[in-house]
Design an enzyme around this catalytic site. Structure first.
Site, PDB file in Angstrom:
ATOM      1  N   ASP A   1       1.185  -1.518  12.785  1.00 10.62           N
ATOM      2  CA  ASP A   1       1.544  -1.164  11.103  1.00 10.62           C
ATOM      3  C   ASP A   1      -0.272  -0.516  10.529  1.00 10.62           C
ATOM      4  O   ASP A   1      -1.192  -0.306   9.841  1.00 10.62           O
ATOM      5  CB  ASP A   1       1.453  -2.238  10.329  1.00 10.62           C
ATOM      6  CG  ASP A   1       1.217  -1.429   8.783  1.00 10.62           C
ATOM      7  OD1 ASP A   1       1.664  -0.838   8.492  1.00 10.62           O
ATOM      8  OD2 ASP A   1       1.687  -2.154   7.825  1.00 10.62           O
TER       9      ASP A   1
ATOM     10  N   ALA B   1       0.727  -1.333   0.292  1.00 12.87           N
ATOM     11  CA  ALA B   1       0.005   0.350  -0.125  1.00 12.87           C
ATOM     12  C   ALA B   1       0.879   1.915   0.128  1.00 12.87           C
ATOM     13  O   ALA B   1       0.303   2.066   0.609  1.00 12.87           O
ATOM     14  CB  ALA B   1      -0.693   0.091   1.339  1.00 12.87           C
TER      15      ALA B   1
END
Length: 381
Positions: free
Chosen positions: A274, A140
């Site tokens: 994360d 991403a």
């Protein structure tokens, strides 16, 4: 600064659990008493709950609707206030691949709040995730900004504020990579391999140059096969490489987590979240940097290609998942606190007299009852 006394606690030391009391004064652990006769100290009776070192998250982008890349102090404060409710006492605000000027501005904001007394968890520095990645393993990350590593640009990032960038994730690929790794290491930055498709042999060269950390192991890296052990294989066989893991039971199968711990040992694995901005918020559409993300069923995925886009994990859940996988509370403490404190030189991560008073009070189900940062109660359920 006034003191705080917690009595009638199960205090989780590195090798044993004692029933006793803990005295916090001037931001430090002043005294740890064993035994039940210390009720007369006054303070707060915690009714037999666990006290563990505060969680340390070295890889978190956002939470509570805010992201480090929002480029504001307010966003960083929002993240700090949200994660302290989940037991995190120290964290590295983590950037994303972006243009140079934006990254420098974001670092400036992080630098202003670094080790300052803020409402929640302490920001002890920055983790730069990118922009020197492998497009094939971008995950991403926005490939518009991905580029090869270069010392000149890295120097600009480090000059924003000396001692701010603590961790730097890169693919360790291409011309300039090894020199960049050496330069970062010389400047006391921990260098991590991540979002990388390089070979096992290339990782070995990068480790010689100074790589000592792996970014969200298994995710965004060349996997292991018996003929090409890849990045994953190199992470497993290098004893001096600390391995991050996102243990949300989505990014990595629990048995793959177990395999990593068997290969690395409990002293070399760091639980990270994360986490992205949607952490703690309802399902729906969100942003990760400039990218559109949909969150549903506890998963954050890119709208464009359904790739995982960070997580909505919190450190207390990662801690609990380790216990559920069969690890002891001592091992869970190491992987959520002690190992990170050791790697980044924090005076925390273990309950010991003289250490920073960064502690978490846990209920019998390991949910967070209270979080104390530098001796101050920042959250109470």
């Amino acid at each position: 600064m006034s003191g705080l006394i917690l009595t009638n606690a199960k205090i989780v030391l590195p090798d044993r659990i004692i029933n006793g009391a803990i005295v916090l004064r001037d931001g430090k652990i002043k005294k740890i008493y064993e035994g039940t006769m210390f009720g007369e100290l006054g303070g707060i009776d915690v009714e037999g709950r666990y006290i563990v070192p505060g969680f340390i998250d070295v890889h978190i982008h956002g939470a509570g609707g805010a992201d480090a890349m929002d480029n504001s102090e307010e966003a960083l404060r929002t993240i700090s206030k949200f994660i302290v409710k989940h037991g995190t006492t120290n964290f590295l605000a983590t950037t994303l691949t972006s243009d140079k000027e934006t990254l420098k501005e974001v670092l400036e904001k992080i630098g202003k709040l670094q080790n300052e007394r803020i409402e929640g968890a302490n920001i002890f520095g920055a983790h730069m995730e990118g922009p020197y990645f492998d497009v094939q393993y971008k995950g991403a990350q926005n490939d518009k900004y991905i580029k090869p590593a270069g010392i000149q640009e890295i120097e600009e990032y480090l000059n924003v504020k000396p001692g701010l960038v603590k961790l730097f994730s890169m693919a360790a690929k291409g011309e300039g990579a090894l020199e960049s790794i050496k330069y970062l290491k010389e400047n006391n930055v921990v260098v991590s391999v991540g979002h990388s498709g390089i070979s096992f042999e290339e990782v070995q060269e990068a480790v010689k140059a100074g790589i000592s950390h792996a970014t969200h192991t298994y995710n965004g890296m060349k996997g292991f096969t018996h003929r090409e052990p890849g990045v994953v294989g190199a992470v497993m066989v290098n004893d001096n490489v600390n391995a991050e893991i996102i243990f949300d039971k989505i990014h990595v199968h629990p048995e793959a987590v177990r395999l990593l711990i068997k290969a690395k040992g409990v002293d070399r694995v760091l639980c990270i979240t994360d986490a992205m901005c949607a952490t703690g918020l309802p399902d729906g559409n969100y942003k990760l940097g400039e990218l559109d993300v949909y969150v549903g069923d506890g998963q954050a995925r890119l709208v464009s290609n359904n790739s995982l886009a960070g997580s909505v994990l919190t450190m207390d859940k990662a801690f609990k998942h380790m216990i559920e996988l069969g690890y002891s509370i001592f091992d869970a403490v190491k992987m959520t606190s002690t190992n990170a404190a050791k790697e980044f030189g924090l005076n925390a991560g273990v309950l010991q007299e003289g250490k920073d008073a960064d502690i978490v009070l846990l209920n019998p189900d390991y949910s967070v009852e209270m979080t104390v940062v530098k001796g101050e109660i920042k959250f109470q359920a």
